[in-house]
Design an enzyme around this catalytic site. Structure first.
Site, PDB file in Angstrom:
ATOM      1  N   GLY A 265       0.803  -1.221   0.000  1.00  0.00           N
ATOM      2  CA  GLY A 265       0.000   0.000   0.000  1.00  0.00           C
ATOM      3  C   GLY A 265       0.835   1.270   0.000  1.00  0.00           C
ATOM      4  O   GLY A 265       1.898   1.286   0.624  1.00  0.00           O
ATOM      5  N   GLY A 267       0.410   1.424  -3.371  1.00  0.00           N
ATOM      6  CA  GLY A 267       0.450   0.773  -4.668  1.00  0.00           C
ATOM      7  C   GLY A 267       1.281   1.408  -5.749  1.00  0.00           C
ATOM      8  O   GLY A 267       1.346   0.873  -6.863  1.00  0.00           O
ATOM      9  N   CYS A 385      11.415   4.932   3.530  1.00  0.00           N
ATOM     10  CA  CYS A 385      11.389   6.361   3.219  1.00  0.00           C
ATOM     11  C   CYS A 385      11.845   7.108   4.464  1.00  0.00           C
ATOM     12  O   CYS A 385      11.133   7.935   5.024  1.00  0.00           O
ATOM     13  CB  CYS A 385       9.999   6.797   2.781  1.00  0.00           C
ATOM     14  SG  CYS A 385      10.006   8.470   2.097  1.00  0.00           S
TER      15      CYS A 385
END
Length: 456
Positions: A265, A267, A385
């Site tokens: 997710g 995506g 990230c």
């Protein structure tokens, strides 16, 4: 009738939702703009006011505290948000002072009545009497340490300042700290991806320097380009593109390979993997534990003519039950998100050092179980990230200790350099590691960390 311009009202309402209800500005703001029927110009103003205020919130709180001669903890939260919005306009925009003050006072009045309006008026007029440079000097002088000074001036919690310093120092780049902090407070440029083999760059597009499928528009509305492409062109940070491509291009692909996106997710990387799988004759599975985010994954890959199974399981359980199954696995692990503070500025105020141990434990389990799901010779790409060393090099080192000679680290930096058309020196790191660390201030991407591990 409200005396507040619609753009300021939208910005204020979003700030309230972010600070009061933990809403996400990037999700709420577009809906609020549409609901209010804002013109293009007003939408741009609402966006600047919202994101600018969130990015510089720590600095503005220091200014407000000095001007009000009281702690921000003693100010009503709704009134504080009105003050933050006003200070942003006074300190960082060309909005006329009277408009910034008067409309922010009206917002304070609507939130707290006549007394709140009088207080806000006094504070904002005090701020407006001196120039931004004078206020930054006062803010700097109020700091008790150099780290606190940087945190106040660049609007980052001190623990993030220290984490960034350590991450940069590991590369011999500690002197770039202020440039990194400043980059976090700049609006990122819109970067797009044309899914490989499925879409072409628009005529006025300019290639990005690292991803062969990344581009930026010369002008116009990105949404119209996206709509016309039926899901085959999307907004996607170049760092995210490289994270997916590092996995697919790490080694030559054999037809019939089976791939897995373990934490898929929402995506974006899954769509890039799906396009690559289609081109290379591979099969792709995806997994996302959150049903809502799994729905976003299905939407993201709808434009790729490849059948992708999307599971909704705990990634650790799925990987543990899939021993020796996959040739390539992407582990885009849940993390602090410190590498995306440009686009999700409120994250800096929501995370704390206490979040890191729990996240690194989860990251380590996800990566270790992903290794167990690889076939011999298979590769896992571990992505965060975040540049925080505990979430990046620390997790990889822990998994390497656990697996020993059963895994080999490949050079993610070399893979990305091969993809790049830019100066390879931009991608070099002086710490001697194979991990690739991207940076907002150096690469104009999110601070994405990419590691590649191969099962022996």
């Amino acid at each position: 009738m409200s005396k507040v311009a619609p753009a300021r009202q939208v910005a204020f309402d979003v700030l309230r939702a972010v600070n009061e209800s933990d809403a996400y500005a990037n999700l709420l703001l577009p809906k609020s703009i549409e609901r209010a029927g804002l013109s293009t110009a007003d939408a741009a103003l609402a966006t600047e006011l919202t994101y600018g205020t969130l990015r510089r919130q720590g600095t503005y709180d220091a200014v407000i505290s000095i001007a009000a001669d009281r702690s921000i903890a003693d100010i009503d939260p709704a009134v504080l948000d009105a003050l933050r919005l006003g200070v942003h306009q006074l300190q960082s925009t060309r909005v006329a002072s009277h408009a910034a003050v008067n409309e922010s006072v009206e917002l304070a009045r609507s939130a707290g009545g006549r007394g709140a309006a009088g207080f806000a008026n006094a504070v904002l007029r005090r701020v407006s009497r001196d120039n931004p440079g004078d206020w930054m000097t006062r803010v700097s002088d109020s700091a008790r340490s150099d780290d606190e000074r940087l945190g106040l001036l660049f609007s980052h919690p001190v623990w993030i300042v220290r984490a960034f310093r350590r991450a940069l120092a590991a590369e011999g780049r500690a002197d770039e700290l202020e440039a990194l902090l400043a980059a976090d407070n700049s609006a990122p440029r819109v970067t797009m991806a044309a899914l490989p083999g499925l879409a072409h760059l628009p005529e006025d597009a300019r290639h990005t320097p690292f991803s062969p499928f990344g581009f930026r528009l010369g002008g116009g509305d990105p949404e119209s380009v996206i709509r016309a492409a039926d899901g085959r062109v999307r907004v996607q940070d170049e760092g995210s593109q490289l994270a997916a491509l590092a996995l697919t291009r790490a080694l030559p692909v054999r037809e019939g390979e089976r791939w897995l996106d373990l934490c898929a997710g929402p995506g974006g990387k899954t769509a890039m993997l799906a396009a690559e799988a289609l081109n290379f004759g591979a099969a792709l599975d995806a997994n996302e534990i959150s049903p809502a985010r799994a729905g976003l994954v299905r939407q993201a890959i709808a434009g790729v003519p490849l059948e992708v199974t999307v599971f909704e399981e705990d990634g650790r359980a799925l990987a543990s039950n899939s021993a020796d199954t996959y040739d390539r696995i992407l582990v885009d692990a849940p993390c602090t998100g410190l590498g995306a503070l440009r686009r999700r500025p409120e994250a800096r105020w929501r995370k704390s050092p206490g979040d890191v141990p729990e996240l690194t434990a989860l990251q380590t389990e996800l990566l270790s179980t992903a290794v167990s799901a690889l076939r011999p010779g298979g590769v896992v790409a571990y992505i965060t990230c975040s540049p925080h060393l505990a979430e990046t090099a620390g997790v990889v080192a822990e998994v390497q200790r656990e697996w020993g000679d059963a895994i080999i680290e490949l050079s993610a930096r070399d893979v990305i350099t091969r993809l790049s058309t830019s100066d390879p020196e931009l991608l070099t790191q002086s710490d001697g590691t194979a991990r690739a660390q991207l940076w907002p201030h150096r690469h104009n991407t999110d601070a994405m960390s990419i590691s590649l591990l191969q099962r022996a």
